[in-house]
Design a protein around this motif. Structure first.
Motif, PDB file in Angstrom:
ATOM      1  N   ILE A  27       0.784  -1.242   0.031  1.00 38.23           N
ATOM      2  CA  ILE A  27      -0.225  -0.050   0.199  1.00 38.23           C
ATOM      3  C   ILE A  27       0.731   1.160  -0.015  1.00 38.23           C
ATOM      4  O   ILE A  27       0.725   2.256  -0.874  1.00 38.23           O
ATOM      5  CB  ILE A  27      -1.056  -0.111   1.188  1.00 38.23           C
ATOM      6  N   SER A  31       1.858   1.122  -6.829  1.00 39.41           N
ATOM      7  CA  SER A  31       1.817  -0.028  -7.796  1.00 39.41           C
ATOM      8  C   SER A  31       2.942  -0.641  -8.156  1.00 39.41           C
ATOM      9  O   SER A  31       3.043  -1.776  -8.572  1.00 39.41           O
ATOM     10  CB  SER A  31       1.447   0.712  -9.378  1.00 39.41           C
ATOM     11  N   VAL A  47      -4.601   0.252  -9.073  1.00 41.09           N
ATOM     12  CA  VAL A  47      -3.857   0.828  -8.016  1.00 41.09           C
ATOM     13  C   VAL A  47      -3.251   2.319  -8.528  1.00 41.09           C
ATOM     14  O   VAL A  47      -3.430   3.327  -8.057  1.00 41.09           O
ATOM     15  CB  VAL A  47      -2.682   0.184  -7.359  1.00 41.09           C
ATOM     16  N   ARG A  49      -4.657   4.011 -10.958  1.00 37.64           N
ATOM     17  CA  ARG A  49      -5.815   4.750 -11.252  1.00 37.64           C
ATOM     18  C   ARG A  49      -6.311   5.422  -9.899  1.00 37.64           C
ATOM     19  O   ARG A  49      -7.131   6.184  -9.852  1.00 37.64           O
ATOM     20  CB  ARG A  49      -6.944   4.015 -11.883  1.00 37.64           C
ATOM     21  N   GLY A  50      -6.140   4.869  -8.663  1.00 39.54           N
ATOM     22  CA  GLY A  50      -6.165   5.505  -7.512  1.00 39.54           C
ATOM     23  C   GLY A  50      -7.494   4.787  -6.840  1.00 39.54           C
ATOM     24  O   GLY A  50      -8.201   5.359  -5.887  1.00 39.54           O
ATOM     25  N   ALA A  51      -7.773   3.525  -7.482  1.00 33.04           N
ATOM     26  CA  ALA A  51      -9.071   2.817  -6.945  1.00 33.04           C
ATOM     27  C   ALA A  51      -8.735   2.396  -5.281  1.00 33.04           C
ATOM     28  O   ALA A  51      -7.701   2.114  -5.010  1.00 33.04           O
ATOM     29  CB  ALA A  51      -9.204   1.596  -8.039  1.00 33.04           C
ATOM     30  N   TRP A  52      -9.704   2.352  -4.824  1.00 31.05           N
ATOM     31  CA  TRP A  52      -9.612   1.935  -3.345  1.00 31.05           C
ATOM     32  C   TRP A  52      -9.951   0.423  -3.009  1.00 31.05           C
ATOM     33  O   TRP A  52      -9.408   0.023  -2.183  1.00 31.05           O
ATOM     34  CB  TRP A  52     -10.815   2.739  -2.414  1.00 31.05           C
ATOM     35  N   GLN A  53     -10.416  -0.158  -3.916  1.00 29.72           N
ATOM     36  CA  GLN A  53     -10.587  -1.497  -3.736  1.00 29.72           C
ATOM     37  C   GLN A  53      -9.400  -2.484  -3.412  1.00 29.72           C
ATOM     38  O   GLN A  53      -9.210  -3.068  -2.528  1.00 29.72           O
ATOM     39  CB  GLN A  53     -11.491  -2.333  -4.995  1.00 29.72           C
ATOM     40  N   VAL A  55      -6.501  -1.682  -2.163  1.00 23.95           N
ATOM     41  CA  VAL A  55      -6.038  -1.040  -0.858  1.00 23.95           C
ATOM     42  C   VAL A  55      -6.840  -1.669   0.080  1.00 23.95           C
ATOM     43  O   VAL A  55      -6.549  -2.058   1.284  1.00 23.95           O
ATOM     44  CB  VAL A  55      -6.180   0.526  -0.754  1.00 23.95           C
ATOM     45  N   LEU A  56      -8.247  -1.602   0.036  1.00 21.95           N
ATOM     46  CA  LEU A  56      -9.057  -2.117   0.854  1.00 21.95           C
ATOM     47  C   LEU A  56      -8.760  -3.847   1.217  1.00 21.95           C
ATOM     48  O   LEU A  56      -8.935  -4.218   2.239  1.00 21.95           O
ATOM     49  CB  LEU A  56     -10.649  -2.008   0.721  1.00 21.95           C
ATOM     50  N   THR A  58      -6.089  -5.388   0.337  1.00 15.50           N
ATOM     51  CA  THR A  58      -4.617  -5.523   1.128  1.00 15.50           C
ATOM     52  C   THR A  58      -5.021  -5.212   2.506  1.00 15.50           C
ATOM     53  O   THR A  58      -4.327  -6.006   3.204  1.00 15.50           O
ATOM     54  CB  THR A  58      -3.869  -4.658   0.210  1.00 15.50           C
TER      55      THR A  58
END
Length: 143
Positions: A27, A31, A47, A49-53, A55-56, A58
């Motif tokens: 995190i 990327s 990652v 693109r800045g997507a939160w999924q 990270v969530l 992980t």
């Protein structure tokens, strides 16, 4: 509590803790770190693109590994006893062993993973499962 009671579960706890830290480092590293540990290209792109999924997911994996580390450390006698210790360690050991035996990407339902990554990760996880299994067996009467 004695630190030398069950060195196998101590090693398993340390390994699970390190795995949690690697996930958190991904995190922090972005990327490039996800790519370095073998994340599928679609995860790396998400990652970027800045997507939160990713990270969530992980964070959830790191949290689970941290809980598993705590159970192994409790079984080793390093921290206080945790609820359902035997049952939890059986489950953790089984999951590590089963995941370790899935050494081909198609067995994981992930044909997007490289064969090299699948083999390395399976080997690491299988070793973690074997360490837990030996610790569980040797420490059964104390658990």
């Amino acid at each position: 509590m004695r630190l030398d009671r069950n060195p196998w579960l101590l090693a398993g706890g340390i390994a699970s803790g390190l795995a949690a830290l690697v996930h958190l480092a991904c995190i922090a590293g972005g990327s490039a770190w996800y790519r370095a540990v073998g994340a599928p290209p679609q995860v790396v792109h998400a990652v970027e693109r800045g997507a939160w999924q990713p990270v969530l997911v992980t964070v959830a994996i790191a949290a689970g590994l941290t809980i598993w580390a705590a159970y192994a450390l409790a079984g080793a006698g390093v921290i206080r006893r945790m609820p359902l210790l035997r049952l939890a360690l059986i489950g953790i050991t089984a999951i590590y062993l089963l995941r370790g035996l899935m050494f081909r990407p198609e067995l994981l339902g992930r044909p997007d993973l490289s064969q090299t990554f699948a083999l390395w990760s399976a080997g690491i996880v299988l070793a973690m499962g074997l360490v837990h299994a030996v610790g569980l067996r040797r420490g059964w009467n104390q658990l």
